[in-house]
Scaffold this motif. Structure first.
Motif, PDB file in Angstrom:
ATOM      1  N   LEU A  27       0.900  -1.609  -0.036  1.00  0.00           N
ATOM      2  CA  LEU A  27       0.239  -0.028  -0.107  1.00  0.00           C
ATOM      3  C   LEU A  27       1.456   1.040   0.011  1.00  0.00           C
ATOM      4  N   ASN A  28       0.248   2.589  -0.850  1.00  0.00           N
ATOM      5  CA  ASN A  28       0.760   3.420  -0.256  1.00  0.00           C
ATOM      6  C   ASN A  28       1.095   3.536   0.518  1.00  0.00           C
ATOM      7  N   GLY A  81       7.691  -2.415  -8.167  1.00  0.00           N
ATOM      8  CA  GLY A  81       8.988  -1.431  -9.140  1.00  0.00           C
ATOM      9  C   GLY A  81       8.342  -1.330 -10.466  1.00  0.00           C
ATOM     10  N   SER A  82       7.091  -0.580 -10.261  1.00  0.00           N
ATOM     11  CA  SER A  82       6.601   0.615 -11.392  1.00  0.00           C
ATOM     12  C   SER A  82       6.453   2.008 -10.486  1.00  0.00           C
ATOM     13  N   LYS A  83       6.611   2.142  -9.163  1.00  0.00           N
ATOM     14  CA  LYS A  83       7.588   3.420  -8.629  1.00  0.00           C
ATOM     15  C   LYS A  83       6.110   4.470  -8.604  1.00  0.00           C
ATOM     16  N   PRO A  84       4.835   4.258  -8.460  1.00  0.00           N
ATOM     17  CA  PRO A  84       3.603   5.062  -9.119  1.00  0.00           C
ATOM     18  C   PRO A  84       3.608   5.835  -7.789  1.00  0.00           C
ATOM     19  N   VAL A  85       4.653   5.872  -6.564  1.00  0.00           N
ATOM     20  CA  VAL A  85       4.652   7.649  -6.164  1.00  0.00           C
ATOM     21  C   VAL A  85       6.187   7.760  -5.973  1.00  0.00           C
ATOM     22  N   ALA A  86       6.675   9.413  -6.506  1.00  0.00           N
ATOM     23  CA  ALA A  86       7.949   9.211  -6.486  1.00  0.00           C
ATOM     24  C   ALA A  86       9.093   9.142  -5.509  1.00  0.00           C
ATOM     25  N   PRO A 106       9.675   5.562  -3.451  1.00  0.00           N
ATOM     26  CA  PRO A 106       9.710   4.343  -4.673  1.00  0.00           C
ATOM     27  C   PRO A 106       9.023   3.136  -4.351  1.00  0.00           C
ATOM     28  N   ASN A 107       9.332   2.696  -2.855  1.00  0.00           N
ATOM     29  CA  ASN A 107       9.163   1.127  -2.695  1.00  0.00           C
ATOM     30  C   ASN A 107       7.640   1.389  -2.557  1.00  0.00           C
ATOM     31  N   SER A 108       7.033   2.239  -3.264  1.00  0.00           N
ATOM     32  CA  SER A 108       5.435   1.614  -2.560  1.00  0.00           C
ATOM     33  C   SER A 108       4.962   1.055  -4.342  1.00  0.00           C
ATOM     34  N   CYS A 109       4.188   0.138  -3.929  1.00  0.00           N
ATOM     35  CA  CYS A 109       3.333  -0.993  -5.338  1.00  0.00           C
ATOM     36  C   CYS A 109       2.270  -0.053  -6.195  1.00  0.00           C
ATOM     37  N   SER A 110       2.018   0.437  -4.501  1.00  0.00           N
ATOM     38  CA  SER A 110       0.888   1.444  -5.260  1.00  0.00           C
ATOM     39  C   SER A 110       0.049   2.620  -5.012  1.00  0.00           C
ATOM     40  N   GLY A 111      -0.287   3.525  -6.450  1.00  0.00           N
ATOM     41  CA  GLY A 111      -0.977   5.138  -5.988  1.00  0.00           C
ATOM     42  C   GLY A 111      -2.176   5.196  -5.408  1.00  0.00           C
ATOM     43  N   ASN A 112      -2.256   4.371  -5.190  1.00  0.00           N
ATOM     44  CA  ASN A 112      -3.642   3.915  -4.573  1.00  0.00           C
ATOM     45  C   ASN A 112      -3.996   4.162  -3.366  1.00  0.00           C
ATOM     46  N   ALA A 113      -5.305   4.694  -2.713  1.00  0.00           N
ATOM     47  CA  ALA A 113      -5.648   4.796  -1.636  1.00  0.00           C
ATOM     48  C   ALA A 113      -7.321   4.065  -0.885  1.00  0.00           C
ATOM     49  N   VAL A 114      -8.110   3.796  -0.280  1.00  0.00           N
ATOM     50  CA  VAL A 114      -8.852   3.560   0.070  1.00  0.00           C
ATOM     51  C   VAL A 114      -9.289   4.415   1.118  1.00  0.00           C
ATOM     52  N   ILE A 115     -10.729   5.280   0.633  1.00  0.00           N
ATOM     53  CA  ILE A 115     -10.710   6.236   1.573  1.00  0.00           C
ATOM     54  C   ILE A 115     -12.727   5.708   1.594  1.00  0.00           C
ATOM     55  N   GLY A 116     -13.050   5.703   2.978  1.00  0.00           N
ATOM     56  CA  GLY A 116     -14.433   5.714   3.512  1.00  0.00           C
ATOM     57  C   GLY A 116     -14.769   6.828   4.276  1.00  0.00           C
ATOM     58  N   GLU A 153      -0.464  11.792  -8.145  1.00  0.00           N
ATOM     59  CA  GLU A 153      -0.023  13.306  -9.163  1.00  0.00           C
ATOM     60  C   GLU A 153       0.141  13.942  -7.631  1.00  0.00           C
ATOM     61  N   LEU A 154      -0.546  13.591  -6.302  1.00  0.00           N
ATOM     62  CA  LEU A 154      -0.308  14.791  -5.337  1.00  0.00           C
ATOM     63  C   LEU A 154       1.226  14.521  -5.081  1.00  0.00           C
ATOM     64  N   PHE A 155       2.043  13.346  -4.856  1.00  0.00           N
ATOM     65  CA  PHE A 155       3.007  13.467  -4.738  1.00  0.00           C
ATOM     66  C   PHE A 155       4.158  13.170  -5.888  1.00  0.00           C
ATOM     67  N   ALA A 156       4.013  13.778  -6.910  1.00  0.00           N
ATOM     68  CA  ALA A 156       4.652  13.612  -8.044  1.00  0.00           C
ATOM     69  C   ALA A 156       5.441  15.653  -7.585  1.00  0.00           C
TER      70      ALA A 156
END
Length: 414
Positions: free
Chosen positions: A164-165, A371-376, A379-389, A407-410
């Motif tokens: 998770l991010n 390995g895709s580095k969605p959060v610049a 870099p070790n986060s595997c997802s740029g997503n978050a779950v919000i409720g 994009e918030l972490f760019a």
């Protein structure tokens, strides 16, 4: 509904505060637990190859928040071995190492894993001292795979992967501030380096990308009355107030929020929500936006599988161990389709460059790709997503959705 970590009971609210409860809306009654449908596990497909050995590193039963995590992790491995054919036909063999939440024992667990050449990875859920572990595993080329872990070294050292991010503790309130069009926010956090260090590093970037400014309000651990901290946030004209902590810290914060009649958007993390003490907070958690680590939407297939795994392998009250499920099943999904021998080197190569994104277990539709580095900046986060409720009065969390906040972490251009 979302799973909640077990926590100790809290002192009752003073009678004088009960006057504030007037006007709170009622909450939906829980329908109660129903028997799990084990048919969702599918047709038996038993792994028959040589076992692939992993270490599962966890605080263990000495920390009440983690009492079910190990049992759930073991049950998940059994499900993978019995129904999913293991990993490339190899059954997962789990070796547990408990650290009681202490740095020294965590480092000892890492050293044991590195010394055992048959161990191909260290798995964990929400470790208390991940940097102590990866400081040992990373240089040795041993993969570290965690559901949710945060730390400077955990975020950046090679052969380290966080499902998770982990930066969503800052990203969630920033995302909601952007959605709301807010220009000012406040983060009320435990005054401890593990919390304030990451916030001070990331908040200017993340909130800046959201078009807002964040005021960091650290509060010493054990502060019984959080009124002054909340009042400071209001004085700063915060339109979003984020509570970052756990246990009695959060209870004190929510009491102060209700006492002051805060109408601004309040956000928090799921470790801050405890249904067992909701009745001690005027209006409970009603309307609070929550960044969650696992979705237990009863209609979701992963939730049905999770409940069936608990039932099939005899894990009672296992809803507190969702991240044990996510860690082990996430590891399996990350290596799905892998060919050849499962060695320390091949597993590291597979995790360092997953060929495609796959579903986050209990992730409300979110995906991950190590390995895709969605959060610049992490870099070790595997997802740029978050779950919000959204929480109701009693702490049940509904209206769960997976949102993308990469994009918030760019980093700024130029």
């Amino acid at each position: 509904m979302i799973s909640q970590r077990r926590r100790k009971a809290w002192l009752a609210l003073p009678a004088a505060m009960s006057l504030i409860v007037a006007g709170c809306s009622g909450s939906d009654d829980d329908s109660g637990d129903t028997a799990a449908d084990t048919s969702v596990l599918g047709t038996a497909n038993k792994a028959t190859g040589t076992p692939v050995k992993v270490m599962y590193e966890a605080p263990g039963s000495q920390l009440v928040n983690h009492t079910q995590e190990i049992g759930v992790a073991k049950a998940t491995a059994s499900y993978i071995n019995d129904y999913l054919g293991g990993i490339n036909g190899h059954p997962i063999e789990i070796q547990v190492c408990e650290d009681a939440g202490q740095v020294g024992p965590a480092r000892e667990c890492a050293n044991k894993a590195v010394a055992d050449k048959d161990i191909v990875a260290v798995l964990t859920a929400t470790p208390a001292n991940p940097d102590a572990v990866v400081s040992v595993t990373s240089p040795a080329g041993l993969s570290f795979f965690s559901s949710a872990a945060s730390g400077t070294k955990t975020a950046t050292m090679p052969n380290t992967h966080v499902l998770l991010n982990g930066a969503t503790v800052v990203g969630v309130p920033a995302y909601l501030a952007k959605e709301k069009g807010a220009k000012s926010a406040a983060i009320i956090t435990i005054d401890a380096p593990i919390a304030t260090g990451q916030i001070n590093m990331l908040a200017p970037l993340v909130f800046g990308n959201a078009g807002a400014k964040a005021e960091i309000i650290p509060v010493p651990i054990g502060t019984p009355d959080m009124t002054s901290a909340v009042q400071t946030a209001l004085n700063k004209k915060a339109e979003v107030i984020h509570i970052l902590g756990a246990g009695d810290f959060c209870v004190s914060a929510f009491k102060a929020i209700r006492t002051l009649g805060v109408r601004e958007q309040v956000t928090t993390i799921d470790q801050c929500i405890d249904k067992k003490v909701a009745d001690q907070i005027p209006c409970g958690y009603e309307g609070v936006k929550v960044g969650v680590t696992a979705s237990l939407d009863p209609e979701a297939q992963d939730t049905k599988v999770f409940n069936a795994v608990l039932d099939k392998y005899g894990v009672k009250d296992g809803q507190d161990g969702t991240l044990g499920f996510s860690s082990v099943l996430g590891f399996h999904r990350a290596l799905s389709g892998m060919e050849g021998d499962l060695t320390r080197e091949s597993v590291a190569a597979g995790l360092n460059k997953m060929p495609e994104a796959v579903d986050v277990p209990l992730g409300a539709g979110g995906t991950f790709q190590c390995g895709s580095k969605p959060v610049a900046v992490v870099p070790n986060s595997c997802s740029g997503n978050a779950v919000i409720g959204t929480a109701d009065k009693d702490g049940n969390i509904g209206d769960l959705e997976s949102v993308t906040m990469s994009e918030l972490f760019a980093m700024p251009q130029g």
